[in-house]
Design an enzyme around this catalytic site. Structure first.
Site, PDB file in Angstrom:
ATOM      1  CG  ASP A  21      -0.806  -1.017   0.090  1.00  0.00           C
ATOM      2  OD1 ASP A  21      -0.355  -0.779   1.225  1.00  0.00           O
ATOM      3  OD2 ASP A  21      -0.118  -0.909  -0.952  1.00  0.00           O
ATOM      4  CE  LYS A  24      -1.514  -5.260   5.723  1.00  0.00           C
ATOM      5  NZ  LYS A  24      -1.635  -4.941   4.284  1.00  0.00           N
ATOM      6  N   GLY A  48       2.499   0.721   5.416  1.00  0.00           N
ATOM      7  CA  GLY A  48       1.802   1.988   5.593  1.00  0.00           C
ATOM      8  C   GLY A  48       0.350   1.634   5.837  1.00  0.00           C
ATOM      9  CG  HIS A  49      -0.722  -0.971   8.292  1.00  0.00           C
ATOM     10  ND1 HIS A  49      -0.594  -2.011   9.174  1.00  0.00           N
ATOM     11  CD2 HIS A  49      -0.168  -1.405   7.129  1.00  0.00           C
ATOM     12  CE1 HIS A  49       0.024  -3.027   8.576  1.00  0.00           C
ATOM     13  NE2 HIS A  49       0.305  -2.673   7.340  1.00  0.00           N
ATOM     14  CD  GLN A 233       5.275  -5.804   4.503  1.00  0.00           C
ATOM     15  OE1 GLN A 233       5.608  -6.626   5.335  1.00  0.00           O
ATOM     16  NE2 GLN A 233       5.344  -4.522   4.764  1.00  0.00           N
TER      17      GLN A 233
HETATM   18  P1  GDP Z   1      -3.026  -1.446   4.669  1.00  0.00           P
HETATM   19  O1  GDP Z   1      -1.596  -1.308   4.321  1.00  0.00           O
HETATM   20  O2  GDP Z   1      -3.549  -2.823   4.410  1.00  0.00           O
HETATM   21  O3  GDP Z   1      -3.378  -0.966   6.049  1.00  0.00           O
HETATM   22  O4  GDP Z   1      -3.813  -0.501   3.642  1.00  0.00           O
HETATM   23  P2  GDP Z   1      -3.403   1.003   3.230  1.00  0.00           P
HETATM   24  O5  GDP Z   1      -3.750   1.912   4.347  1.00  0.00           O
HETATM   25  O6  GDP Z   1      -2.032   1.071   2.686  1.00  0.00           O
HETATM   26  O7  GDP Z   1      -4.343   1.223   1.967  1.00  0.00           O
HETATM   27  C1  GDP Z   1      -5.725   1.147   2.054  1.00  0.00           C
HETATM   28  C2  GDP Z   1      -6.309   2.496   1.605  1.00  0.00           C
HETATM   29  O8  GDP Z   1      -7.696   2.357   1.362  1.00  0.00           O
HETATM   30  C3  GDP Z   1      -6.191   3.568   2.664  1.00  0.00           C
HETATM   31  O9  GDP Z   1      -6.083   4.819   2.018  1.00  0.00           O
HETATM   32  C4  GDP Z   1      -7.529   3.476   3.401  1.00  0.00           C
HETATM   33  O10 GDP Z   1      -7.906   4.703   4.009  1.00  0.00           O
HETATM   34  C5  GDP Z   1      -8.461   3.142   2.268  1.00  0.00           C
HETATM   35  N1  GDP Z   1      -9.620   2.296   2.597  1.00  0.00           N
HETATM   36  C6  GDP Z   1      -9.730   1.292   3.513  1.00  0.00           C
HETATM   37  N2  GDP Z   1     -10.930   0.696   3.407  1.00  0.00           N
HETATM   38  C7  GDP Z   1     -11.591   1.329   2.412  1.00  0.00           C
HETATM   39  C8  GDP Z   1     -12.879   1.145   1.808  1.00  0.00           C
HETATM   40  O11 GDP Z   1     -13.651   0.264   2.130  1.00  0.00           O
HETATM   41  N3  GDP Z   1     -13.187   2.009   0.776  1.00  0.00           N
HETATM   42  C9  GDP Z   1     -12.344   2.995   0.346  1.00  0.00           C
HETATM   43  N4  GDP Z   1     -12.752   3.767  -0.657  1.00  0.00           N
HETATM   44  N5  GDP Z   1     -11.136   3.173   0.900  1.00  0.00           N
HETATM   45  C10 GDP Z   1     -10.759   2.347   1.900  1.00  0.00           C
HETATM   46  P1  IMO Z   2       1.401  -2.771   3.765  1.00  0.00           P
HETATM   47  O1  IMO Z   2       1.672  -3.354   5.133  1.00  0.00           O
HETATM   48  C1  IMO Z   2       2.251  -2.950  -0.519  1.00  0.00           C
HETATM   49  C2  IMO Z   2       6.294  -4.202  -1.675  1.00  0.00           C
HETATM   50  C3  IMO Z   2       7.197  -3.188  -2.325  1.00  0.00           C
HETATM   51  C4  IMO Z   2       8.028  -4.098  -3.219  1.00  0.00           C
HETATM   52  C5  IMO Z   2       8.196  -5.351  -2.348  1.00  0.00           C
HETATM   53  C6  IMO Z   2       9.503  -5.421  -1.581  1.00  0.00           C
HETATM   54  O2  IMO Z   2       1.123  -1.312   3.789  1.00  0.00           O
HETATM   55  O3  IMO Z   2       0.382  -3.562   3.051  1.00  0.00           O
HETATM   56  P2  IMO Z   2      10.427  -4.122   0.542  1.00  0.00           P
HETATM   57  O4  IMO Z   2      10.623  -2.657   0.801  1.00  0.00           O
HETATM   58  O5  IMO Z   2       9.515  -4.792   1.520  1.00  0.00           O
HETATM   59  O6  IMO Z   2      11.720  -4.867   0.397  1.00  0.00           O
HETATM   60  O7  IMO Z   2       9.723  -4.192  -0.904  1.00  0.00           O
HETATM   61  O8  IMO Z   2       7.111  -5.342  -1.428  1.00  0.00           O
HETATM   62  N1  IMO Z   2       5.723  -3.789  -0.370  1.00  0.00           N
HETATM   63  C7  IMO Z   2       4.449  -3.432  -0.178  1.00  0.00           C
HETATM   64  N2  IMO Z   2       3.440  -3.298  -1.053  1.00  0.00           N
HETATM   65  N3  IMO Z   2       2.034  -2.748   0.794  1.00  0.00           N
HETATM   66  C8  IMO Z   2       3.030  -2.923   1.692  1.00  0.00           C
HETATM   67  O9  IMO Z   2       2.841  -2.895   3.023  1.00  0.00           O
HETATM   68  C9  IMO Z   2       4.328  -3.240   1.213  1.00  0.00           C
HETATM   69  N4  IMO Z   2       5.518  -3.439   1.797  1.00  0.00           N
HETATM   70  C10 IMO Z   2       6.374  -3.792   0.828  1.00  0.00           C
HETATM   71  O10 IMO Z   2       6.462  -2.242  -3.077  1.00  0.00           O
HETATM   72  O11 IMO Z   2       7.292  -4.453  -4.359  1.00  0.00           O
HETATM   73 MG    MG Z   3      -0.358  -0.091   3.142  1.00  0.00          MG
END
Ligand code: GDP
Ligand code: IMO
Ligand code: MG
Length: 433
Positions: A21, A24, A48-49, A233
């Site tokens: 998270d 990415k 979840g991107h 991840q």
């Molecule tokens: P990913 O899994 O690495 O793609 O990241 P996620 O989408 O799960 O989580 C990142 C969260 O932070 C999302 O809700 C994005 O919209 C948000 N986000 C990304 N970059 C920034 C930033 O620079 N500032 C803030 N406030 N939010 C951001």
């Molecule tokens: P993105 O790509 C954050 C965590 C789960 C759990 C562990 C194992 O959005 O960054 P799993 O379902 O993969 O067997 O769970 O990994 N986990 C993540 N945490 N971002 C993710 O993906 C994750 N995908 C799995 O919460 O601790």
């Molecule tokens: Mg994510």
């Protein structure tokens, strides 16, 4: 035989350096114009991107984050595990924005399928672990990769094969035996309905172009195409190097891009490493800099730190430079990208973990295990107390923020931060000179 003659094209890799998270999805979308092909190499719908642009927000799970930009091919690689039902839901929800999605998205025949019983096994294994559960996303990731390694898996390419149903039934019956042994309440699930939905989704999957992605990507490199591999991840969730056993079941590190796509290591180009200005973690497992106080709560609220897949609150803490340096080394990161800096805009004091103390002895290295005995050593910084969300160029950034990132670059990473992000939107991205 065709002569092997690579043009200089390389595969760039973008991956998370923390516990996932990191942002990415946002950065892949920002970088997509530079590439011809965007590809996922591991993980599955546990990811979840999030992408935000033109006032719209999307959360992608299995689809690469280059899907919204015209003229780009997106590939789901062999290292990914794919749930047909979730894939259908995801791609159908994108059709209004990407009407030609089935043309833009190709899927590797060697990717493994998540069966309905894999999800049940995930739940059953977690229940059996009781208090020591991993806190998985419940998407069947671990059991699907287990079957892959145990050579019991069912692959995307099998759906074109007359033996598909036999392979499915064999895997399912093995799963049912395990589920019964784990006392999983199989009787409460309407398997008939679930299977009907799953097989319908398999038919839908056939409307996409199924490819031998290693050959497709090899030929693309030969013709000079630029490829970006999008990690899921983060490094601290890598099955080998993460905080085992509280990890996911794939190699989230750079080497995973080679095995998850069929790319030779010598063809890896730039490695983009993403990290947040603080840390988060979803699910169980050690987290040395975790904050359970008001500051932790503030980070969660300002950063909107709720899982994009499960909605679970993310645990928040200070930036951990020991873990970050470990991740940078493991991945051979060449460009650093620092995310979510705006979340710290209101703080008077910002702390950074510069070392660990273990049984009274300081260390800067990652120990074998991150137990409760690992205590962070902090350095404090003055906060910048400036709203950075509207800033568009490096020269407008507050001095205290520049001091903070220079310290990170000089004292811990030995690399350069090339991009800083100050908000979720595509536009809230600043290139550093
Ligand atoms: P990913 O899994 O690495 O793609 O990241 P996620 O989408 O799960 O989580 C990142 C969260 O932070 C999302 O809700 C994005 O919209 C948000 N986000 C990304 N970059 C920034 C930033 O620079 N500032 C803030 N406030 N939010 C951001
Ligand atoms: P993105 O790509 C954050 C965590 C789960 C759990 C562990 C194992 O959005 O960054 P799993 O379902 O993969 O067997 O769970 O990994 N986990 C993540 N945490 N971002 C993710 O993906 C994750 N995908 C799995 O919460 O601790
Ligand atoms: Mg994510």
């Amino acid at each position: 035989m065709e002569k092997v003659d690579y043009k200089p094209a390389k595969v760039d890799v973008l991956l998370g350096l923390q516990w996932g998270d990191e942002g990415k999805g946002k950065v892949v979308d920002v970088l997509t114009p530079k590439y011809d092909i965007i590809t996922r190499f591991q993980g599955g719908p546990n990811a979840g991107h999030t992408l935000e642009f033109e006032g719209k927000k999307f959360v992608l799970r299995s689809v690469p984050s280059g899907i919204f930009q015209e003229g780009k091919i997106n590939v789901i690689g062999n290292g990914v595990v794919l749930d047909p039902i979730l894939f259908q839901q995801e791609t159908e929800s994108l059709i209004a924005t990407v009407p030609d999605i089935s043309k833009r998205l190709h899927i590797s025949r060697k990717a493994h399928l998540i069966l309905p019983t894999h999800r049940m096994l995930d739940a059953a294994h977690e229940a059996a672990k009781g208090a020591s559960k991993i806190g998985t996303t419940g998407k069947g990731i671990g059991p699907t990769y287990t079957d892959k390694a145990a050579r019991n898996g069912v692959r995307v390419g099998d759906i074109e094969n007359s033996q598909f149903i036999d392979r499915y039934n064999l895997a399912k019956s093995k799963h049912e035996t395990t589920l019964r042994a784990l006392n999983y309440p199989c009787d409460t699930v309407d398997m008939g309905d679930l299977e009907k939905e799953w097989f319908k989704a398999v038919e839908y999957l056939k409307t996409f172009t199924l490819i031998d992605s290693e050959t497709f990507l090899y030929d693309s490199l030969l013709s000079g195409k630029h490829i970006l591999a999008e990690g899921a991840q983060g490094t601290m969730l890598d099955v080998d190097f993460g905080s085992y056993p509280f990890v996911t079941s794939s190699n989230t590190t750079c080497a995973g891009a080679c095995s998850g796509l069929g790319i030779p290591p010598s063809k890896i180009g730039t490695v983009y490493g993403l990290f947040k200005a603080y840390c988060t973690r979803v699910g169980s497992g050690p987290f040395p800099t975790e904050l359970t106080d008001a500051t932790g709560k503030m980070l969660a609220e300002r950063g909107r730190e709720f899982g994009s897949v499960t909605g679970r609150p993310r645990r928040c803490g200070w930036l951990d430079l020991v873990a970050l340096q470990y991740a940078i080394r493991l991945n051979g990161v060449s460009k650093l990208i620092m995310m979510k800096n705006d979340v710290l805009d209101t703080l008077d004091i910002i702390k950074v973990c510069v070392g660990y103390e273990i049984n009274g002895a300081p260390t800067h290295s990652m120990p074998y295990e991150l137990t409760d005995k690992v205590k962070p050593i902090y350095k404090e910084f003055k906060g910048w107390k400036t709203d950075m969300t509207q800033i568009t160029s490096e020269k407008e950034l507050p001095k205290e923020f520049i001091d903070y990132i220079r310290f990170i670059e000089e004292n811990a990473l030995g690399g350069k931060i090339e991009i800083v992000s100050v908000g979720p939107d595509r536009k809230q991205t600043i290139n550093m000179s």
